[in-house]
Design a protein around this motif. Structure first.
Motif, short mmCIF file in Angstrom:
data_model
loop_
_atom_site.label_atom_id
_atom_site.label_comp_id
_atom_site.label_asym_id
_atom_site.label_seq_id
_atom_site.Cartn_x
_atom_site.Cartn_y
_atom_site.Cartn_z
N LEU B 62 13.04 9.10 -4.20
CA LEU B 62 11.98 8.40 -4.00
C LEU B 62 10.66 8.87 -4.81
O LEU B 62 9.96 8.03 -5.25
N GLU B 66 8.57 7.12 -7.68
CA GLU B 66 7.24 6.48 -7.66
C GLU B 66 6.18 7.11 -8.52
O GLU B 66 5.49 6.30 -9.00
N THR B 115 -2.28 2.06 5.31
CA THR B 115 -1.52 1.84 6.76
C THR B 115 -2.50 1.11 7.63
O THR B 115 -2.34 0.98 8.91
N ILE B 120 -2.72 -3.45 5.54
CA ILE B 120 -1.27 -3.43 5.88
C ILE B 120 -0.62 -4.35 4.86
O ILE B 120 0.62 -4.07 4.72
N GLU B 121 -1.18 -5.42 4.78
CA GLU B 121 -0.51 -6.47 4.20
C GLU B 121 -0.61 -6.43 2.58
O GLU B 121 -0.22 -7.48 1.64
N GLN B 122 -1.47 -5.43 2.05
CA GLN B 122 -1.45 -5.30 0.52
C GLN B 122 -0.09 -5.16 -0.06
O GLN B 122 0.85 -4.31 0.53
N THR B 123 -0.05 -5.75 -0.98
CA THR B 123 1.50 -5.54 -1.81
C THR B 123 1.77 -4.46 -2.65
O THR B 123 2.83 -4.06 -3.20
N ARG B 126 1.29 2.08 -1.89
CA ARG B 126 2.00 2.98 -0.71
C ARG B 126 2.64 4.37 -1.40
O ARG B 126 3.00 5.12 -0.85
N GLY B 127 2.78 4.08 -2.85
CA GLY B 127 3.60 5.09 -3.55
C GLY B 127 2.97 6.57 -3.33
O GLY B 127 3.75 7.47 -3.07
N LEU B 129 1.14 7.61 -0.83
CA LEU B 129 1.56 7.96 0.72
C LEU B 129 2.89 8.31 1.05
O LEU B 129 3.08 9.35 1.44
N LEU B 130 3.96 7.86 0.31
CA LEU B 130 5.24 8.13 0.35
C LEU B 130 5.42 9.50 -0.23
O LEU B 130 6.21 10.21 0.47
N ALA B 133 4.28 12.12 1.94
CA ALA B 133 5.11 12.15 3.25
C ALA B 133 6.51 12.90 2.80
O ALA B 133 6.95 13.77 3.81
#
Lengths: 125, 167
Positions: B62, B66, B115, B120-123, B126-127, B129-130, B133
């Motif tokens: 993952l 990313e 988040t 939260i609805e941005q498309t 998130r890369g 953040l992942l 994590a």
């Protein structure tokens, strides 16, 4: 667009008033497949009145943040059409991705297809 | 050491920049995520041989995916004349992957939190953040065009903590 030798990453099946979406690939990582999934689903949603859609992740073992973005777009379109969207059968490792991004709060996620179906509102009598 | 060398992916070659050429593998690929798959598989294959857990392998796939995607799309802006430089090292204890693009870099601290209710609805977005994590550590160079992902082998670390716990 997909090339001739590529198949769609999703399969849509009608089950009464429901539409079940399943994946034909194990990994939702390829940009062209994710784009195809997005186009296919959004054009389908736009053709429906109050669509009721369940997306099953059975058999999917990887997904990228780009795939999450596409799911958010689909969710928005479904809401715009006053429809309902459910996700189900998500692998625990992928579910962790939803938890980390807090998208488990945006989407309605169920462990099984049965529970996802039961959660959908029944048609008005 | 020789054992590690024998695992080197055929598409990769040593560079003078490597501090320990017996451990690091490096290569340069076009700005195309599909070109990166072979390198990604080589990294995971080495980790598998060192008994990294399934969760570690999931996390590495993952995060590497990313990072390469970001390098291709945001770093090199999908310019096919630019390259992505990948360097990796796998030992029984850890896996380190350095991914550098030829772009101008960015400030990771300026990336908004995806988040929050507002985002939260941005498309996209998130890369990072992942990656943070799922990896043991994520470090950028000063320019912001090279990222170092580190994942410790969870099976080794768990074993060690068991030994401590049970004397």
């Amino acid at each position: 667009m997909l090339k001739d030798n590529q198949t769609s990453p999703i399969k849509l099946t009608r089950d009464g008033e429901l539409t079940i979406v399943e994946f034909t690939v194990r990994k939702l990582l390829e940009e062209n497949e994710i784009a195809e999934m997005g186009q296919h689903l959004t054009s389908y949603v736009e053709s429906q009145l109050k669509p009721k859609i369940i997306i099953s992740f059975a058999g999917v073992d990887h997904l990228s943040s780009s795939a999450l973005g596409t799911l958010i777009t689909v969710n928005y379109k479904v809401r715009e059409r006053d429809g309902q969207l459910r996700l189900c059968s998500i692998d625990p490792q992928i579910y962790e991705v939803f938890l980390i991004t807090k998208l488990n709060k945006l989407f309605r996620i169920f462990p099984t297809m049965k529970e996802a179906k039961e959660s959908l509102e029944k048609p008005s009598q | 050491m020789k054992q590690v060398e024998s695992h080197r992916h055929p598409a990769t070659k040593r560079t003078a920049a490597n501090t320990n050429p017996k451990l690091w593998c490096s290569c340069a690929i076009e700005s195309d995520i599909r070109r990166a798959r072979d390198v990604e598989e080589a990294i995971l294959s080495q980790c598998h041989k060192h008994s990294f857990t399934d969760r570690d392998l999931f996390a590495l796939k993952l995060a590497v995916d990313e990072a390469i995607n970001n390098a291709v799309r945001h770093g090199n802006r999908s310019d096919s004349s630019k390259q992505i430089h990948i360097k990796y090292r796998v030992t029984p204890r850890r896996c380190d992957v350095v991914i550098a693009d030829e772009g101008n870099g960015f400030n990771p601290a300026a990336v908004p939190d995806p988040t929050t209710e507002q985002n939260i609805e941005q498309t996209s977005g998130r890369g990072l953040l992942l990656m943070r994590a799922f990896m043991s550590s994520v470090v950028f160079n000063e320019t912001g065009n090279a990222i170092t992902l580190t994942k410790f082998n969870d099976s080794v670390h768990r074993q060690n903590s068991d030994q401590v716990a049970f004397g």
